[in-house]
Design an enzyme around this catalytic site. Structure first.
Site, PDB file in Angstrom:
ATOM      1  N   ARG A  27     124.290 -18.184  65.284  1.00  0.00           N
ATOM      2  CA  ARG A  27     123.110 -17.382  64.911  1.00  0.00           C
ATOM      3  C   ARG A  27     123.015 -17.202  63.404  1.00  0.00           C
ATOM      4  NH1 ARG A  27     124.485 -16.486  70.070  1.00  0.00           N
ATOM      5  NH2 ARG A  27     123.044 -15.516  71.545  1.00  0.00           N
ATOM      6  N   GLY A  95     125.641 -25.613  74.389  1.00  0.00           N
ATOM      7  CA  GLY A  95     124.476 -25.058  75.083  1.00  0.00           C
ATOM      8  C   GLY A  95     123.738 -24.048  74.216  1.00  0.00           C
ATOM      9  N   ARG A 123     123.072 -30.201  81.755  1.00  0.00           N
ATOM     10  CA  ARG A 123     122.915 -28.739  81.946  1.00  0.00           C
ATOM     11  C   ARG A 123     121.437 -28.338  82.012  1.00  0.00           C
ATOM     12  NH1 ARG A 123     126.931 -25.615  78.098  1.00  0.00           N
ATOM     13  NH2 ARG A 123     126.203 -23.893  79.392  1.00  0.00           N
ATOM     14  N   GLN A 168     121.317 -16.725  76.034  1.00  0.00           N
ATOM     15  CA  GLN A 168     120.731 -17.889  75.353  1.00  0.00           C
ATOM     16  C   GLN A 168     119.225 -17.928  75.578  1.00  0.00           C
ATOM     17  OE1 GLN A 168     122.969 -21.243  76.796  1.00  0.00           O
ATOM     18  NE2 GLN A 168     124.771 -20.703  75.597  1.00  0.00           N
ATOM     19  N   ASP A 315     132.297 -15.752  79.844  1.00  0.00           N
ATOM     20  CA  ASP A 315     133.077 -16.894  79.341  1.00  0.00           C
ATOM     21  C   ASP A 315     134.578 -16.724  79.568  1.00  0.00           C
ATOM     22  OD1 ASP A 315     130.779 -18.156  78.540  1.00  0.00           O
ATOM     23  OD2 ASP A 315     130.914 -17.482  76.461  1.00  0.00           O
ATOM     24  N   LYS A 342     128.147 -23.966  83.397  1.00  0.00           N
ATOM     25  CA  LYS A 342     128.704 -23.917  82.043  1.00  0.00           C
ATOM     26  C   LYS A 342     129.106 -25.343  81.623  1.00  0.00           C
ATOM     27  CE  LYS A 342     128.069 -19.572  81.481  1.00  0.00           C
ATOM     28  NZ  LYS A 342     126.992 -19.166  80.573  1.00  0.00           N
ATOM     29  N   ARG A 346     132.745 -24.228  86.348  1.00  0.00           N
ATOM     30  CA  ARG A 346     134.029 -23.550  86.098  1.00  0.00           C
ATOM     31  C   ARG A 346     134.646 -22.967  87.357  1.00  0.00           C
ATOM     32  NH1 ARG A 346     132.703 -21.035  80.103  1.00  0.00           N
ATOM     33  NH2 ARG A 346     133.314 -22.936  79.017  1.00  0.00           N
TER      34      ARG A 346
HETATM   35  C1  S3P Z   1     126.055 -17.511  74.726  1.00  0.00           C
HETATM   36  C2  S3P Z   1     125.590 -17.034  75.941  1.00  0.00           C
HETATM   37  C3  S3P Z   1     126.235 -17.302  77.227  1.00  0.00           C
HETATM   38  C4  S3P Z   1     127.666 -17.821  77.038  1.00  0.00           C
HETATM   39  C5  S3P Z   1     127.741 -18.872  75.984  1.00  0.00           C
HETATM   40  C6  S3P Z   1     127.282 -18.322  74.644  1.00  0.00           C
HETATM   41  C7  S3P Z   1     125.325 -17.187  73.500  1.00  0.00           C
HETATM   42  O1  S3P Z   1     125.490 -18.301  77.920  1.00  0.00           O
HETATM   43  O2  S3P Z   1     128.174 -18.312  78.257  1.00  0.00           O
HETATM   44  O3  S3P Z   1     129.067 -19.359  75.841  1.00  0.00           O
HETATM   45  O4  S3P Z   1     125.846 -17.414  72.389  1.00  0.00           O
HETATM   46  O5  S3P Z   1     124.192 -16.689  73.602  1.00  0.00           O
HETATM   47  P1  S3P Z   1     124.248 -17.939  78.886  1.00  0.00           P
HETATM   48  O6  S3P Z   1     123.146 -17.418  78.082  1.00  0.00           O
HETATM   49  O7  S3P Z   1     123.923 -19.252  79.554  1.00  0.00           O
HETATM   50  O8  S3P Z   1     124.791 -16.935  79.868  1.00  0.00           O
END
Ligand code: S3P
Length: 433
Positions: A27, A95, A123, A168, A315, A342, A346
């Protein structure tokens, strides 16, 4: 293919600082890139995931200096300053980089294509594309997966209820809302990590959070900021569990980010009877609280995990399952179907590895049941290229009766460069071969 040989036995004691937070590092680059002026980032995570974000911004014309590995200076180009990249943006294994970039790039005046490695290319991306399309975005995926093709469009604010608890997706909508006309409201079904909201405030943006709803007005200017990235709670998690299993003397983890939307694992371990003391730092860094954690070897008891803690420890489940395998009695996790999408599935990957190492478990569509007790026998486990699965089984070796061979571990570098060296420095027996 790189692999680890781990254990058997070893200790986890002394003192260490794990690398910077992955979510916050991504970010800080993106917000710094579209801010006016300079953003100075220290404690940056020099992992492959964040470097994918860094290279993507460079490809779109952002000048980035890196005087040291963990010190990054971003020369922001402002909200209208990004330029089309001359090839697809490769997000690697990340991701977060891909989904947040969808929100960042949908409102631009140019087109973008987002791709990634084999795991990322499988994904789900529609979860972010759907709300962005409601805002007017022109985005296509291939059967819901990357490559993601974005035709830059003018966006308008929306009022959106997220069907899944995903930081996310929430962040993608917020980043698009920042560049849309009018107001954007996002309501989440359960609290998820709020680093985007906190960091936007550090960049001078007004964004309000009331209960489950975040509201942002489009068209605001970001001002470059100084960001001190805390140590990643999700990386500290491996050593929190390692300490519970094998800290004959205390294990001290320094400067750990303690954002309450991230610390579910601490609550779970305390419920299991872990001896973990939290020493909060005074003040907070750009809205992110920090603490030192002191961990001692503990007798853990199995628990049933409350579903509202799942998004707050999402996580950390791979290493939580290792703790459960060493706890007395049964542990049950439900409501965790998100773990199936993920970096790998997992739930399936952990169930497979636990079975290989002699731990009785039952895979459910939305979770896992584990009978804990005896620790692990030696054997071979496949991480399926997932960094957190690889590190979790390395921690398991502290309670193994024979050596654990962990295959396909190169992706540990996505989130935790230096994992093996740091682990060895506190007494784990791990080597890369
Ligand atoms: C993250 C959000 C999570 C997390 C990922 C990092 C982020 O994913 O599992 O490792 O930085 O916003 P999701 O938004 O898919 O839950």
């Amino acid at each position: 293919m790189a692999k680890y040989l781990a254990g058997p036995g070893g200790v986890a004691q002394g003192e260490l600082t794990v690398p910077g937070d992955k979510s916050i590092s991504h970010r800080s680059l993106m917000l710094g890139g579209i801010a006016e002026g300079v953003t100075d980032i220290t404690g940056f995570l020099a992992g492959e995931d964040c470097l994918s974000t860094l290279r993507a911004l460079q490809a779109m014309g952002v000048r980035i200096e890196r005087p040291e590995e963990q010190h990054v200076i971003v020369h922001g180009v402002g909200r209208h300053g990004l330029k089309a990249a001359n090839k697809p943006l490769d997000m690697g294994n990340a991701g977060t980089a891909m989904r947040l970039s969808m929100g960042l790039l949908a409102p631009q005046s140019f087109d973008s294509t987002l791709v990634g490695d084999e795991s990322l290319m499988s994904r789900p991306m529609e979860r972010a594309a759907v709300p962005l399309r409601l805002m007017g975005a022109n985005i296509t995926t291939q059967n819901g997966r990357p490559p993601v093709e974005i035709h830059g469009s003018r966006l308008k604010g929306i009022d959106y209820e997220l069907p899944v608890a995903s930081a996310q997706v929430k962040s993608a909508v917020i980043l698009a809302g920042l560049q849309a006309t009018g107001q954007t409201r996002v309501t989440e079904p359960a609290p998820t990590r709020d680093h985007t909201e906190r960091m936007l405030r550090a960049f001078g943006v007004e964004i309000s959070t009331r209960g489950p709803t975040v509201t942002i007005e489009g068209g605001q200017t970001l001002r470059g900021a100084r960001i001190q990235v805390p140590a990643d709670f999700s990386s500290a998690a491996f050593f929190m569990v390692a300490g519970c299993l094998a800290a004959e003397k205390p294990l001290l983890l320094r400067n750990v980010g303690m954002n309450p939307t991230r610390t579910g694992l601490l609550q779970l371990l305390l419920q299991m009877g872990a001896d973990i003391k939290v020493h909060p730092h005074e003040g907070i860094e750009q809205g992110e609280p920090i603490a030192d954690l002191e961990i001692r070897k503990s007798r853990l008891k199995g628990i049933t995990v409350a579903e509202d803690l799942v998004p707050l420890s999402i996580d950390e489940f791979p290493v939580f399952f290792v703790a459960a395998a060493c706890a007395e009695g049964e542990t049950l996790v439900t409501g965790a179907e998100e773990l199936r999408v993920k970096e790998t599935d997992r739930l399936a990957a952990m169930a497979e590895g636990l079975t290989q190492l002699g731990v009785e478990n039952r895979l459910r569509p939305d979770g896992l049941w584990i009978r804990g007790g005896d620790g692990f026998k030696g054997g071979t486990v496949d991480s399926h290229g997932d960094h957190r699965i690889a590190m979790s089984f390395a921690v398991a070796s502290l309670r193994a009766k024979g050596e654990i061979e962990i295959i396909d571990v190169a992706n540990v570098a996505t989130s935790f460069p230096g994992f093996v060296e740091l682990s060895r420095s506190v007494g784990l027996h791990i080597q890369t071969v």
